[in-house]
Design an enzyme around this catalytic site. Structure first.
Site, PDB file in Angstrom:
ATOM      1  N   HIS A 489      -9.900 -22.150 -20.173  1.00  0.00           N
ATOM      2  CA  HIS A 489     -11.234 -22.554 -20.927  1.00  0.00           C
ATOM      3  C   HIS A 489     -11.779 -23.404 -19.009  1.00  0.00           C
ATOM      4  CE1 HIS A 489      -9.085 -22.433 -24.404  1.00  0.00           C
ATOM      5  NE2 HIS A 489     -10.000 -21.551 -24.611  1.00  0.00           N
ATOM      6  N   ASN A 490     -12.138 -22.650 -18.195  1.00  0.00           N
ATOM      7  CA  ASN A 490     -12.767 -23.483 -16.805  1.00  0.00           C
ATOM      8  C   ASN A 490     -13.895 -22.675 -16.844  1.00  0.00           C
ATOM      9  OD1 ASN A 490     -12.384 -20.580 -15.890  1.00  0.00           O
ATOM     10  ND2 ASN A 490     -10.170 -21.442 -15.199  1.00  0.00           N
ATOM     11  N   PHE A 491     -14.485 -22.732 -14.982  1.00  0.00           N
ATOM     12  CA  PHE A 491     -16.120 -22.076 -14.827  1.00  0.00           C
ATOM     13  C   PHE A 491     -16.079 -20.679 -15.413  1.00  0.00           C
ATOM     14  CE2 PHE A 491     -19.617 -20.602 -12.028  1.00  0.00           C
ATOM     15  CZ  PHE A 491     -21.033 -21.480 -13.064  1.00  0.00           C
ATOM     16  N   THR A 492     -14.623 -19.926 -14.751  1.00  0.00           N
ATOM     17  CA  THR A 492     -14.893 -18.188 -15.150  1.00  0.00           C
ATOM     18  C   THR A 492     -14.965 -18.059 -16.390  1.00  0.00           C
ATOM     19  OG1 THR A 492     -13.608 -18.070 -13.036  1.00  0.00           O
ATOM     20  CG2 THR A 492     -13.901 -16.861 -14.239  1.00  0.00           C
ATOM     21  N   HIS A 493     -14.404 -18.885 -17.312  1.00  0.00           N
ATOM     22  CA  HIS A 493     -14.509 -18.382 -18.577  1.00  0.00           C
ATOM     23  C   HIS A 493     -15.435 -18.241 -18.781  1.00  0.00           C
ATOM     24  CE1 HIS A 493     -13.551 -17.994 -22.883  1.00  0.00           C
ATOM     25  NE2 HIS A 493     -13.917 -19.515 -23.665  1.00  0.00           N
ATOM     26  N   HIS A 529     -20.332 -23.475 -23.608  1.00  0.00           N
ATOM     27  CA  HIS A 529     -19.433 -23.791 -24.200  1.00  0.00           C
ATOM     28  C   HIS A 529     -18.586 -24.327 -24.355  1.00  0.00           C
ATOM     29  CE1 HIS A 529     -16.851 -19.618 -23.602  1.00  0.00           C
ATOM     30  NE2 HIS A 529     -16.704 -20.729 -24.569  1.00  0.00           N
ATOM     31  N   ASP A 530     -17.675 -24.926 -23.022  1.00  0.00           N
ATOM     32  CA  ASP A 530     -16.467 -25.180 -23.232  1.00  0.00           C
ATOM     33  C   ASP A 530     -16.592 -25.848 -22.082  1.00  0.00           C
ATOM     34  OD1 ASP A 530     -14.808 -24.014 -25.550  1.00  0.00           O
ATOM     35  OD2 ASP A 530     -14.551 -22.205 -23.558  1.00  0.00           O
ATOM     36  N   ASP A 667     -16.745 -14.621 -26.798  1.00  0.00           N
ATOM     37  CA  ASP A 667     -15.685 -15.405 -26.289  1.00  0.00           C
ATOM     38  C   ASP A 667     -14.155 -14.834 -26.585  1.00  0.00           C
ATOM     39  OD1 ASP A 667     -14.715 -18.264 -25.566  1.00  0.00           O
ATOM     40  OD2 ASP A 667     -15.150 -19.174 -27.352  1.00  0.00           O
ATOM     41  N   GLN A 718      -0.082 -11.618 -29.118  1.00  0.00           N
ATOM     42  CA  GLN A 718      -1.590 -10.680 -28.801  1.00  0.00           C
ATOM     43  C   GLN A 718      -1.890  -9.668 -29.975  1.00  0.00           C
ATOM     44  OE1 GLN A 718      -4.193 -11.337 -26.854  1.00  0.00           O
ATOM     45  NE2 GLN A 718      -2.950 -13.152 -27.209  1.00  0.00           N
TER      46      GLN A 718
HETATM   47 ZN   LIG Z   1     -14.271 -20.297 -25.014  1.00  0.00          ZN
END
Ligand SMILES: [Zn+2]
Length: 798
Positions: A489-493, A529-530, A667, A718
Site C-alpha cells: 500500500h505505497n505510492f506505486t499502488h 485512497h491508501d 483497487d 489467490q
Molecule cells: Zn488500495
C-alpha cells in the site's frame, strides 16, 4: 278497502272461536248457506285454516335470545298461508266473481301473511334495547292490530243472521191459513215484538183466503226506509204472508263503523310505516350512511394516493392506469363499491409493477422536481443529486480539449521516457517504472481530467503550469510509506490504481454517464485512497486499540483516515487542486472522493456487489440483449441500446454504485493484469501481510489467517480470492459494460496459472478436484448468465 264491502259478512259466520292457553287463536270458519236465498251462493266446507296471530307476549320479547324452531315461528305459518292464498286469487276467484266471501277469505289470508312479514321487518330492531325496544314493540302491536284484529272485529260487529223475520213470516202465514180471524192479533204481536229494536216491520202483505187480492197492512213504524237496500222482504213458506222489514238503522250503523274503520286503518297504515321508517332510518340508515361517507372519503384518499403513485411508477403502463377519479361525489351506494373496486384494482396493478421493477426504476420515474424534493431530505443525497442532475459536461468539448491536452501529455511523458501507447495500455505495469516516471504518470492522469477553468484549454501547454498539481502529487507521494516499510500500500499502488481506473473508465466508455469532474474526483480518490497506510489492516488497528480506531469509532477506520489525509493535503494552499472549481463542483468532488474511498473498505464488498446485481436485474433484458449482440458482432454496441444503457447508468443511485465499483475494481485489479504484473502484486501484498503477521507474533496476538508466513499457501489463497471475490464482480460488470470483457481473459488465465502453482505444493487431491471442478463450473456459467454467480461470505483479502 275490502271491508267496505258488507255482502260477505252476511254469508260468513264464526262457528266457534277457541282460545288456547299456548297463545294460539284457532279460528275455524265455515260459510253456511245463505238463509235468504234458495241456493247457497257460496259454500266452503269446513275449513281447517289456522290463524296464528302474532302472540303479543312473544312480540314483546323480540330482544330475547331464545329462537323457537322454524315450524313454531309466526313467519313460517304466515308464509305458508301466503302461499296458499295465491291459487285462491287466480283460480276460484276468476271463475266466479260472485263468490265475494271467498275473495274476502283470500284477502284475510294474505293480510295475515303480510302482517307476518311486517312483524319480521320490525324484528330488525331486535338488537336494540331500552326506549328503542319499546318503540319496536309498539310498532309491532300496531301492525298486528291493523292487519289482524281489525278485520276480526268486523266478524262480531254485525249480528248473526237473525232468524226472527222468517219465523214471524211463517207464524203470520200460519195464522192466516188456520186462524184468519186472529191475523190482526198476529200482526200486532209482530209489531210489539219488534218495538224498540233496531230492525222493525213497517208493512205486511197478506193473501186472504176469501180474496185473491193481496192486502197490505201498514204497521206504525218510526220511519219508512227510502232506499230499497234498507228494505228486507221476508216471505212465509207458502208465500201467503210477506213482511217488509226496515234495516235502515243497522245499515247506517254499519256504514258509520265501516267509514270510521277505513279512516282509522288508513291512518294507521300511513303512520305505522312512517314511524318505523323513521326509527329504522335513525337506527340503521343514519349510521350506515355515516359509515359509507367514511368509506367514500378513505377510498377517495387511497384512490388519489394510488393515482399519484401509479403515475410515477407507470409511465410506460399509462394504458393500465385509469385517470378518471370519481372521489367526492355523492351519487349513491354503487359509487362506493365502484370506487373501492378501482382502488383494489389499482393496488393490484401497483403491486404488479412494484414486484416487476427495482426501486431505482421507481425513482427514475419521478420528475426532476419530485426527485429533488425526496433527495433534499438528506444533505449528502442533495449534493449527490446536484451532480447527478446538473448540466452534463459537453462530451464534444471534452474530446476537443483532450486532443489538445494529449499533445502536452505526450510531451511530458516523452520527457520521462514513457511511450504514449504504454500510457494507454491495460497491460502496462506501473510497478515497473522509476519514481520520476511514476510522478509524471500521476501528474498526467490528474491533468487529463481536470476541467477546472484555471488552465488554458484547447491548446498545448507545459504541464509544469499545473503547479498545484505537481505539489499535490509530491505531497501524496510523501504521504505514503516507502516500499520497504509498506511493500504493497505505497505510492506505486496508488498510481497503479489511478492508472487502472483511467483505463477502466475508458474501456467502459464511462464518459457517457459519468461527468468529467466526477471522473476527476475518481482519479484523485485513487491517488489518495491508501494515503498514510502503514502496512497494517483494519483488524490489526482495532485489535491494538490504535488511536485511529478511537478517532473513527472503529468504523472503516483506515478508509476514513486515508480520506481525511487526502483532504488535509488538498487543504494546503499550494496543493489545492480544487482551487479553480466553483463551490458546487468542489462539494461534489469532495462528495465523490469520500464516498468512493470509504467504499474501498473490504467489508463493504458484498454490499456493493449486491447493489450491482440489483442494477443488473433492473435492466436484465437490456443487458442480456447487449451481451448477445456484443458476442455476435463485437464491441460495436447498437446506438439505441448504448443510449438506453447510458441513460440508465446516469440515474443517481446507479451511478453512485458504478463509481464505487470503478474505484474498487481498479483497487483489486491485480489478478486482471498480465501474469507477470499479477504475480508481482501478489508477491508484495503477501510481503506486507507477513510483515503484519510478524508484528502480531511479536505482540503475542493471534495471527490473522493470511498473515502467517509459515502456513499460508499464496497460490491457493489467490485462487480463493479470484474465485469468490474477483470473478463474480468482474463477470457481472463485463455484462453491464462489455468493454471490460477483455479483463476476464486475464483473470481466467491467471487463475489457471495459480492452480498450476498450487499443484507444485502437492495439494490434497480431493480438495484439488473440488477446486478445479468449481472453476470449470464457474467458467461455464459465466458464458451464460452472470446473475447466477454468487459471492461467498468469506473475504480473503487482496
Ligand atoms: Zn488500495
Amino acid at each position: 278497502m275490502f271491508w267496505s264491502s258488507i255482502d260477505w259478512q252476511r254469508k260468513l259466520a264464526a262457528r266457534f272461536i277457541r282460545f288456547r292457553s299456548a297463545g294460539f287463536v284457532t279460528v275455524e270458519l265455515s260459510l253456511p248457506p245463505n238463509p235468504g236465498s234458495q241456493a247457497p251462493s257460496c259454500y266452503v266446507p269446513h275449513t281447517d285454516r289456522r290463524f296464528r296471530p302474532p302472540p303479543a307476549h312473544r312480540q314483546t320479547t323480540v330482544a330475547g335470545t331464545d329462537s323457537p324452531p322454524e315450524v313454531r315461528r309466526l313467519s313460517f305459518w304466515t308464509d305458508i298461508v301466503g302461499i296458499l292464498s295465491v291459487p285462491l286469487d287466480y283460480t276460484i276467484i276468476s271463475q266466479s266473481a260472485k263468490r265475494a266471501g271467498l275473495v274476502q277469505m283470500t284477502k284475510i289470508v294474505k293480510l295475515g301473511a303480510r302482517a307476518g312479514r311486517l312483524a319480521r321487518m320490525a324484528k330488525l330492531l331486535r338488537f336494540l334495547s331500552g326506549s328503542y325496544l319499546r318503540k319496536a314493540m309498539k310498532v309491532n302491536l300496531v301492525i298486528i292490530f291493523m292487519a289482524i284484529l281489525l278485520p276480526l272485529i268486523e266478524f262480531f260487529r254485525f249480528p248473526m243472521q237473525d232468524h226472527s223475520p222468517h219465523y214471524w213470516a211463517d207464524h203470520v202465514e200460519g195464522i192466516l191459513e188456520n186462524y184468519p180471524d186472529d191475523i190482526f192479533d198476529a200482526v200486532r204481536d209482530l209489531q210489539q215484538f219488534y218495538d224498540g229494536l233496531h230492525i222493525f216491520p213497517f208493512a205486511v202483505d197478506l193473501y186472504m183466503a176469501n180474496s185473491s187480492q193481496m192486502v197490505r197492512f201498514d204497521i206504525p213504524a218510526p220511519s219508512v226506509p227510502v232506499r230499497s237496500s234498507d228494505i228486507e222482504v221476508v216471505a212465509g213458506r207458502n208465500g201467503l204472508a210477506t213482511i217488509h222489514f226496515s234495516f235502515r238503522t243497522p245499515n247506517l250503523q254499519k256504514a258509520i263503523v265501516t267509514i270510521s274503520m277505513i279512516f282509522f286503518s288508513v291512518l294507521l297504515m300511513i303512520l305505522a310505516p312512517a314511524a318505523m321508517s323513521r326509527t329504522v332510518g335513525h337506527l340503521v340508515l343514519a349510521p350506515m350512511e355515516d359509515l359509507l361517507a367514511c368509506v367514500r372519503k378513505v377510498a377517495a384518499q387511497i384512490f388519489d394516493s394510488v393515482e399519484r403513485l401509479a403515475l410515477y411508477f407507470v409511465q410506460d403502463h399509462t394504458d393500465m392506469v385509469d385517470t378518471h377519479v370519481e372521489a367526492g361525489s355523492n351519487a349513491g351506494f354503487g359509487r362506493e363499491i365502484r370506487l373501492l373496486t378501482k382502488v383494489l384494482t389499482k393496488l393490484g396493478l401497483l403491486n404488479q409493477i412494484a414486484s416487476a421493477k427495482r426501486p431505482v426504476d421507481e425513482f427514475e420515474q419521478l420528475g426532476q422536481g419530485q426527485r429533488r424534493l425526496l433527495l433534499d431530505y438528506t444533505t449528502p443525497a442533495a449534493l449527490r443529486h446536484q451532480h447527478t442532475l446538473g448540466k452534463e459536461d459537453s462530451l464534444e468539448q471534452e474530446v476537443e480539449e483532450y486532443d489538445a491536452l494529449s499533445e502536452s501529455i505526450g510531451q511530458a511523458l516523452e520527457k520521462v521516457e514513457i511511450q504514449e501507447s504504454d500510457f494507454d495500455s491495460w497491460e502496462f505495469n506501473v510497478a515497473s517504472v522509476n519514481p520520476g516516471q511514476r510522478l509524471a504518470i500521476a501528474h498526467c492522469l490528474l491533468v487529463l481530467y481536470d476541467s477546472s477553468p484555471g488552465f488554458p484549454h484547447g491548446k498545448p501547454v507545459d504541464l509544469k503550469g499545473y503547479k498545484c498539481h505537481v505539489a499535490f502529487i509530491k505531497a501524496v507521494e510523501a504521504g505514503h510509506g516507502d516500499d520497504q516499510t509498506v511493500p504493497y500500500h505505497n505510492f506505486t499502488h496508488a498510481v497503479d490504481v489511478a492508472f487502472t481506473l483511467r483505463r477502466t473508465l475508458l474501456m467502459a466508455q464511462a464518459e457517457h454517464f459519468i461527468n468529467l469532474h466526477e471522473r476527476f474526483a475518481l482519479i484523485v480518490s485513487a491517488l489518495g485512497h491508501d494515503l498514510g497506510h502503514f502496512g497494517h489492516n483494519d483488524a490489526f488497528i482495532l485489535a491494538t486499540n490504535h488511536e485511529l480506531a478511537l478517532r473513527y469509532n472503529d468504523i472503516s477506520v483506515l478508509e476514513n483516515f486515508h480520506c481525511a489525509s487526502l483532504f488535509e493535503i488538498i487543504a494546503q494552499p499550494d496543493c489545492d487542486i480544487l482551487v479553480h472549481f466553483n463551490k458546487m463542483k468542489k462539494n461534489e468532488i469532495r462528495m465523490v472522493c469520500v464516498e468512493t474511498i470509504l467504499s474501498t473498505d473490504p467489508s463493504k464488498h458484498f454490499d456493493r456487489y449486491g447493489q450491482l446485481q440489483s442494477a443488473y436485474g433492473a435492466k436484465k433484458q437490456l443487458f442480456e440483449y447487449m451481451t448477445k449482440s456484443v458476442a455476435e458482432e463485437g464491441l460495436e454496441i447498437p446506438e439505441e441500446i448504448g443510449k438506453e444503457v447510458a441513460e440508465f447508468f446516469r440515474n443517481s443511485d446507479v451511478k453512485s454504485v458504478l463509481r464505487d465499483f470503478f474505484m474498487c475494481f481498479a483497487d483489486c485489479s491485480n489478478a486482471l493484469k498480465p501474469w507477470v504484473t499479477c504475480q508481482y502484486w501478489a508477491d508484495v501484498l503477501f510481503q506486507e501481510f507477513f510483515k503484519q503477521g510478524d508484528r502480531e507474533r511479536e505482540l503475542k496476538m493471534p495471527l490473522q489467517q493470511l498473515n502467517d508466513r509459515a502456513r499460508v499457501n499464496v497460490p491457493f489463497s489467490q485462487i480463493h480470492h479470484i474465485q469468490f471475490f474477483l470473478a463474480p464482480q468482474t463477470i457481472l460488470a463485463s455484462r453491464m459494460m462489455p468493454g471490460l470483457v477483455s479483463c476476464e481473459d486475464y483473470m481466467w488465465e491467471n487463475l489457471h496459472k495459480w492452480v498450476q502453482k498450487w499443484e507444485e505444493s502437492q495439494p490434497d487431491p480431493e480438495k484439488y478436484t473440488e477446486v478445479t471442478n468449481r472453476i470449470e463450473q464457474m467458467k461455464r456459467r459465466a458464458v451464460t448468465t452472470p446473475s447466477n454467480i454468487h459471492g461467498p461470505s468469506l473475504y480473503l483479502g487482496h
